[in-house]
Design a protein around this motif. Sequence first.
Motif, PDB file in Angstrom:
ATOM      1  N   ALA A  52       0.883  -1.176   0.011  1.00  0.00           N
ATOM      2  CA  ALA A  52      -0.003   0.065   0.108  1.00  0.00           C
ATOM      3  C   ALA A  52       0.788   1.390   0.021  1.00  0.00           C
ATOM      4  O   ALA A  52       0.282   2.440  -0.305  1.00  0.00           O
ATOM      5  CB  ALA A  52      -1.163  -0.105   1.164  1.00  0.00           C
ATOM      6  N   ASP A  53       1.881   1.126   0.242  1.00  0.00           N
ATOM      7  CA  ASP A  53       2.941   2.321  -0.058  1.00  0.00           C
ATOM      8  C   ASP A  53       3.575   2.585  -1.354  1.00  0.00           C
ATOM      9  O   ASP A  53       4.325   3.486  -1.587  1.00  0.00           O
ATOM     10  CB  ASP A  53       4.164   2.264   1.264  1.00  0.00           C
ATOM     11  N   ARG A  54       3.190   1.476  -2.268  1.00  0.00           N
ATOM     12  CA  ARG A  54       3.864   1.590  -3.362  1.00  0.00           C
ATOM     13  C   ARG A  54       3.041   1.262  -4.644  1.00  0.00           C
ATOM     14  O   ARG A  54       3.167   2.142  -5.555  1.00  0.00           O
ATOM     15  CB  ARG A  54       4.800   0.369  -3.534  1.00  0.00           C
ATOM     16  N   GLU A  55       1.744   0.626  -4.579  1.00  0.00           N
ATOM     17  CA  GLU A  55       0.561   0.503  -5.531  1.00  0.00           C
ATOM     18  C   GLU A  55      -0.531   1.022  -5.191  1.00  0.00           C
ATOM     19  O   GLU A  55      -0.662   1.139  -3.619  1.00  0.00           O
ATOM     20  CB  GLU A  55       0.525  -0.985  -5.561  1.00  0.00           C
ATOM     21  N   TYR A  56      -1.405   1.371  -5.960  1.00  0.00           N
ATOM     22  CA  TYR A  56      -2.727   2.075  -5.746  1.00  0.00           C
ATOM     23  C   TYR A  56      -3.652   1.062  -5.632  1.00  0.00           C
ATOM     24  O   TYR A  56      -3.871   0.211  -6.505  1.00  0.00           O
ATOM     25  CB  TYR A  56      -2.920   3.271  -6.932  1.00  0.00           C
ATOM     26  N   PHE A  57      -4.743   1.545  -4.642  1.00  0.00           N
ATOM     27  CA  PHE A  57      -5.626   0.861  -4.198  1.00  0.00           C
ATOM     28  C   PHE A  57      -7.199   1.520  -4.345  1.00  0.00           C
ATOM     29  O   PHE A  57      -7.915   0.985  -3.818  1.00  0.00           O
ATOM     30  CB  PHE A  57      -5.404   0.073  -2.847  1.00  0.00           C
ATOM     31  N   VAL A  75       5.088   6.613   5.755  1.00  0.00           N
ATOM     32  CA  VAL A  75       5.406   7.941   6.187  1.00  0.00           C
ATOM     33  C   VAL A  75       6.961   8.379   6.014  1.00  0.00           C
ATOM     34  O   VAL A  75       7.390   9.443   5.877  1.00  0.00           O
ATOM     35  CB  VAL A  75       5.041   7.892   7.792  1.00  0.00           C
ATOM     36  N   ARG A  76       7.913   7.157   6.205  1.00  0.00           N
ATOM     37  CA  ARG A  76       9.406   7.459   6.002  1.00  0.00           C
ATOM     38  C   ARG A  76       9.627   7.931   4.706  1.00  0.00           C
ATOM     39  O   ARG A  76      10.519   8.797   4.479  1.00  0.00           O
ATOM     40  CB  ARG A  76      10.144   6.421   6.469  1.00  0.00           C
ATOM     41  N   ASP A  86      11.251  11.472   3.652  1.00  0.00           N
ATOM     42  CA  ASP A  86      12.357  11.640   3.007  1.00  0.00           C
ATOM     43  C   ASP A  86      12.381  12.259   1.595  1.00  0.00           C
ATOM     44  O   ASP A  86      13.185  12.253   0.894  1.00  0.00           O
ATOM     45  CB  ASP A  86      13.030  10.240   2.908  1.00  0.00           C
ATOM     46  N   GLY A  87      11.033  12.629   1.347  1.00  0.00           N
ATOM     47  CA  GLY A  87      10.960  13.604  -0.049  1.00  0.00           C
ATOM     48  C   GLY A  87      10.525  12.543  -1.171  1.00  0.00           C
ATOM     49  O   GLY A  87      10.427  13.017  -2.291  1.00  0.00           O
ATOM     50  N   GLY A  88      10.148  11.585  -0.867  1.00  0.00           N
ATOM     51  CA  GLY A  88       9.622  10.436  -1.930  1.00  0.00           C
ATOM     52  C   GLY A  88       8.236  10.855  -2.453  1.00  0.00           C
ATOM     53  O   GLY A  88       7.369  11.346  -1.755  1.00  0.00           O
ATOM     54  N   ASP A  93      -2.178   9.553  -4.864  1.00  0.00           N
ATOM     55  CA  ASP A  93      -2.059  10.298  -3.669  1.00  0.00           C
ATOM     56  C   ASP A  93      -1.622   9.217  -2.560  1.00  0.00           C
ATOM     57  O   ASP A  93      -2.660   8.744  -1.853  1.00  0.00           O
ATOM     58  CB  ASP A  93      -3.616  10.954  -3.360  1.00  0.00           C
ATOM     59  N   LEU A  94      -0.571   9.200  -2.135  1.00  0.00           N
ATOM     60  CA  LEU A  94       0.057   8.178  -1.191  1.00  0.00           C
ATOM     61  C   LEU A  94      -0.514   8.620   0.043  1.00  0.00           C
ATOM     62  O   LEU A  94      -1.005   7.850   1.043  1.00  0.00           O
ATOM     63  CB  LEU A  94       1.430   8.011  -1.157  1.00  0.00           C
ATOM     64  N   THR A  95      -0.581  10.164   0.353  1.00  0.00           N
ATOM     65  CA  THR A  95      -0.844  10.348   1.844  1.00  0.00           C
ATOM     66  C   THR A  95      -2.456   9.904   2.123  1.00  0.00           C
ATOM     67  O   THR A  95      -2.564   9.368   3.188  1.00  0.00           O
ATOM     68  CB  THR A  95      -0.913  12.070   1.733  1.00  0.00           C
ATOM     69  N   THR A  96      -3.377  10.139   1.191  1.00  0.00           N
ATOM     70  CA  THR A  96      -4.870   9.747   1.483  1.00  0.00           C
ATOM     71  C   THR A  96      -4.828   8.233   1.517  1.00  0.00           C
ATOM     72  O   THR A  96      -5.433   7.878   2.278  1.00  0.00           O
ATOM     73  CB  THR A  96      -5.802  10.430   0.307  1.00  0.00           C
TER      74      THR A  96
END
Length: 261
Positions: A133-138, A166-167, A171-173, A178-181
Amino acid sequence: MTRFQELLRTDFDGRPTEDIDDVVLDAFDDPRYRERVPGITELMNDPAAPESERFLACLALTTWAEPQGYEAVLRAAADPKNAPWYDVLIDRKFSVDSTFAQLATAAAERDMVAEKGTAEQRVEVLRALTRLADREYFEDKLGEIVDDDTLRLLLDDVRSVVERGVRFIADGGKQSFDLTTQLVDLAAGAARVDVPLAVDLALRVLSVSSSPRALRHAVTLIHRAPGPEGQRFAAYVMSIGDEGVRGLVREALARTARAQA
């Protein structure tokens, strides 16, 4: 008639259909689908078949809790961008792959799990998808589609992937979606079974990145957290949100108060 049409675009009475859901969903009430499982499995694993047909075959088998479907999803999750059907479906909002969102919805289905004896395999599939979930869209789905009993088994995975996301953001990634959401949605989903964890994770996300969209989605957590943790989280969202978000928070708090009265 092609193999795909025969297997997934012909209903169980032999009538052609444009929507494979007519086959996939009818299987819940028609045991004749079992006759097609070997052929659909062969189609899914055939490197010469069109990627879209292989994907739809996997979707059907996964929805039916077939071990072959679960195994294929696990292989795809182990190397996402090299999955044979990667980019077969593209999300309109972000123009990124959305096959994993559809596979997650299929894996969340559990009506046939008991009869197939694949409950443990299903959990492992959902665990593998959660870890992506931090790399692919769901498509905003992953936090909501998993049943509560399974979600309790995945809380450590939810925690790990949110912390990793979050890391990455800190780190600017940047991701193409929209990963935050998406991370906020995962935290809000966790609130159904563990409010303190959900609030902690959501606060970690919003402390490194926020947007009106992410904050609107965060209001779901407030609805699910009637106690002190929810009030603390609501105060934080109010402090960083615009007037539209603050209005949603006030509505959520009022509804929670009415429910407790």
